[in-house]
Design a protein around this motif. Structure first.
Motif, PDB file in Angstrom:
ATOM      1  N   PRO A 103     -16.569 -23.298 -30.147  1.00 27.28           N
ATOM      2  CA  PRO A 103     -15.792 -22.851 -28.990  1.00 27.28           C
ATOM      3  C   PRO A 103     -16.309 -23.486 -27.693  1.00 27.28           C
ATOM      4  N   ALA A 104     -15.431 -23.562 -26.716  1.00 28.13           N
ATOM      5  CA  ALA A 104     -15.824 -24.142 -25.423  1.00 28.13           C
ATOM      6  C   ALA A 104     -16.587 -23.115 -24.604  1.00 28.13           C
ATOM      7  N   GLU A 105     -17.323 -23.590 -23.619  1.00 25.70           N
ATOM      8  CA  GLU A 105     -17.982 -22.689 -22.666  1.00 25.70           C
ATOM      9  C   GLU A 105     -17.875 -23.297 -21.273  1.00 25.70           C
ATOM     10  N   LYS A 106     -17.897 -22.417 -20.262  1.00 25.79           N
ATOM     11  CA  LYS A 106     -17.853 -22.906 -18.866  1.00 25.79           C
ATOM     12  C   LYS A 106     -19.272 -23.049 -18.371  1.00 25.79           C
ATOM     13  N   ILE A 107     -19.579 -24.200 -17.787  1.00 25.34           N
ATOM     14  CA  ILE A 107     -20.925 -24.398 -17.253  1.00 25.34           C
ATOM     15  C   ILE A 107     -20.822 -24.986 -15.844  1.00 25.34           C
ATOM     16  N   ARG A 122     -22.294 -33.700 -21.466  1.00 26.39           N
ATOM     17  CA  ARG A 122     -21.534 -32.727 -22.265  1.00 26.39           C
ATOM     18  C   ARG A 122     -20.129 -33.248 -22.533  1.00 26.39           C
ATOM     19  N   ASN A 138     -17.258 -25.502 -11.809  1.00 36.22           N
ATOM     20  CA  ASN A 138     -17.576 -25.163 -13.200  1.00 36.22           C
ATOM     21  C   ASN A 138     -16.624 -25.941 -14.078  1.00 36.22           C
ATOM     22  N   SER A 181     -15.276 -26.747 -18.242  1.00 37.16           N
ATOM     23  CA  SER A 181     -15.245 -26.265 -19.616  1.00 37.16           C
ATOM     24  C   SER A 181     -15.676 -27.390 -20.557  1.00 37.16           C
ATOM     25  N   ALA A 221     -19.444 -26.193 -26.737  1.00 34.99           N
ATOM     26  CA  ALA A 221     -20.779 -25.579 -26.829  1.00 34.99           C
ATOM     27  C   ALA A 221     -21.722 -26.530 -27.561  1.00 34.99           C
ATOM     28  N   ARG A 222     -23.002 -26.465 -27.187  1.00 34.64           N
ATOM     29  CA  ARG A 222     -23.997 -27.314 -27.861  1.00 34.64           C
ATOM     30  C   ARG A 222     -24.339 -26.702 -29.214  1.00 34.64           C
ATOM     31  N   ARG A 235     -28.908 -28.222 -29.366  1.00 36.59           N
ATOM     32  CA  ARG A 235     -30.061 -27.399 -28.972  1.00 36.59           C
ATOM     33  C   ARG A 235     -30.969 -27.360 -30.194  1.00 36.59           C
ATOM     34  N   GLN A 263     -18.999 -30.555 -30.879  1.00 37.59           N
ATOM     35  CA  GLN A 263     -18.802 -30.403 -29.427  1.00 37.59           C
ATOM     36  C   GLN A 263     -17.419 -30.849 -28.986  1.00 37.59           C
TER      37      GLN A 263
END
Ligand code: AMP
Ligand code: MG
Length: 402
Positions: free
Chosen positions: A19-23, A31, A167, A169, A172-173, A215, A317
């Motif tokens: 799934p994606a994540e906001k960073i 990324r 931020n 999207s 995820a790592r 990670r 990813q």
């Protein structure tokens, strides 16, 4: 035997996208974008001066030198709101909006200010649009700037910032766990006793996994004991997306990795690839965790990790280019191929005097020659059953991440 490309296809089939994540933007370099990046403004957002100087009407300057009346000033961040008339000029700074009525800018070096500061002599004629970046000439609001699946680099960061992506999207790592196996291993900190060597695979796999965006968790290595190995592998599978094992996948009396994988109920998709180095590579899955059993030779480990495990980690990813990209280079020396196996031979890249990319095969003593491998920047691909590739042949290569 399975070809490298078939092996990669099987791996991709088994690899989910996480799934994606906001960073925050400041953490986004390297990324994989999980959204298209859209321009929320025109760029430039207004007709922008490209030089410090004077905004003028080109028609007024055709008989230069000409003297014009200075009617205002436009600075970056605060433009001049009037409309320029015939015979007028506005002092302008780089980055400022060009005022209405003006159609060109003359750089300050080609002007001379009058004594009272009220007039300016334009020494050379301007042409329409000179030193102006016109509104939306770089991009129009609403256009796609970067695409989902692209990996961000430092250069892209400025574009993301310009369009307000405080931020962003991203995929995820994936969590990668590294477990080396072998009763001959000692940790890096120790001096190897009789018959022992330092574990070089764990640190090198950790470095490559990090480069692939994972990670990374490194576990203390396991000894070649079937029951212990099985227990260790089972523990390693907790909280991980990809388990990378090294060693114990060949035909030796103490190669227990495959047995252990079978015992714990992992589905094994392949256990051999027609690849040199790296033939006994194993790919398996248990639940959602992908398992790579890589041959223990340090060079084989680096080659097989980057061909196979890296592809899975990048695909997780959402990367649109998960595999190492193939390029062309000119062989600096003859190389030999292998029967029924595609070779990925360590090489150093350099450019010759004519600007051609040369691949210099490293003299190496086989798949355990770490010292030669330390200088490797690329791998030369020699198709299976090709006996030799002569010096100066144009060959396919992949660059090794690093
Ligand atoms: P294996 O795949 O277990 O048969 O190992 C092949 C060769 O790689 C042997 O010479 C091992 O000693 C060596 N090797 C295995 N694991 C490592 C490691 N973690 N670090 C350095 N060398 C290793
Ligand atoms: Mg071993």
């Amino acid at each position: 035997m399975l070809s490298v490309h078939e092996a990669i296809r099987i791996i991709c089939e088994q690899t989910p996208t996480l799934p994606a994540e906001k960073i925050p933007l400041t953490e986004a370099r390297g990324r994989v974008l999980a959204e298209d990046i859209i321009a929320d403004t025109d760029l430039p957002p207004f007709d922008r001066a490209l030089m410090d100087g004077y905004a003028v009407r080109a028609a007024d300057t055709q008989n230069a030198p000409v003297r014009l009346r200075i009617v205002g000033e436009a600075a970056a961040g605060s433009g001049w709101r009037g409309t320029l008339d015939a015979g007028e000029a506005v002092r302008i700074m780089t980055g400022a909006p060009v005022p209405a009525g003006a159609d060109s800018v003359q750089q300050i070096e080609r002007t001379r200010e009058g004594e009272n500061g009220e007039t300016i002599e334009i020494e050379r004629a301007t042409s329409p649009a000179q030193f102006i970046a016109s509104r939306a000439s770089e991009i129009t609001s609403g256009s796609i700037v970067l695409r989902r699946g692209e990996t961000t680099n430092a250069a892209m960061t400025a574009a993301l910032a310009s369009f307000g992506y405080a931020n962003v999207s991203v995929g995820a790592r994936p969590r990668a766990t590294i477990l080396a196996t072998g009763s001959e291993l000692v940790p890096v900190e120790e001096t190897p006793g009789a018959d022992k060597i330092r574990d070089s695979n764990s640190p090198s796999l950790a470095a490559y996994a990090e480069l692939a965006g994972a990670r990374v968790r490194r576990l203390p290595f396991a000894i070649d004991d079937p029951a212990l190995l099985q227990k260790k592998i089972e523990e390693s599978l907790q909280h991980t997306d990809v388990l990378v094992l090294s060693g114990g996948v060949s035909m030796g009396a103490y190669d227990f990795t495959k047995t252990a994988l079978r015992e714990i109920g992992a589905e094994i998709f392949f256990e051999q690839v027609s690849l040199r180095p790296g033939k006994p590579t194993v790919f398996a899955r248990l639940g959602r965790t992908l398992i790579f059993g890589l041959p223990g030779n340090p060079v084989s480990v680096s080659v097989t990790f980057n061909l196979f495990a890296r592809t899975a980690l990048r695909r997780m990813q959402g990367a649109n280019d998960p595999m190492l990209a193939e390029e062309r280079a000119v062989l600096a020396h003859e190389v030999k191929g292998a029967v029924e196996r595609t070779s990925y031979l360590p090489a150093q890249l350099r450019t010759d005097d004519e600007g051609r990319l040369l691949a210099e095969p490293l003299r190496w003593g086989g798949s355990s020659d770490l010292t030669a491998f330390a200088r490797t920047t690329a791998l030369i691909i020699v198709p299976q059953d090709v006996k030799t590739l002569a010096e100066k042949t144009v060959v396919r290569i992949v660059r090794l991440p690093g």
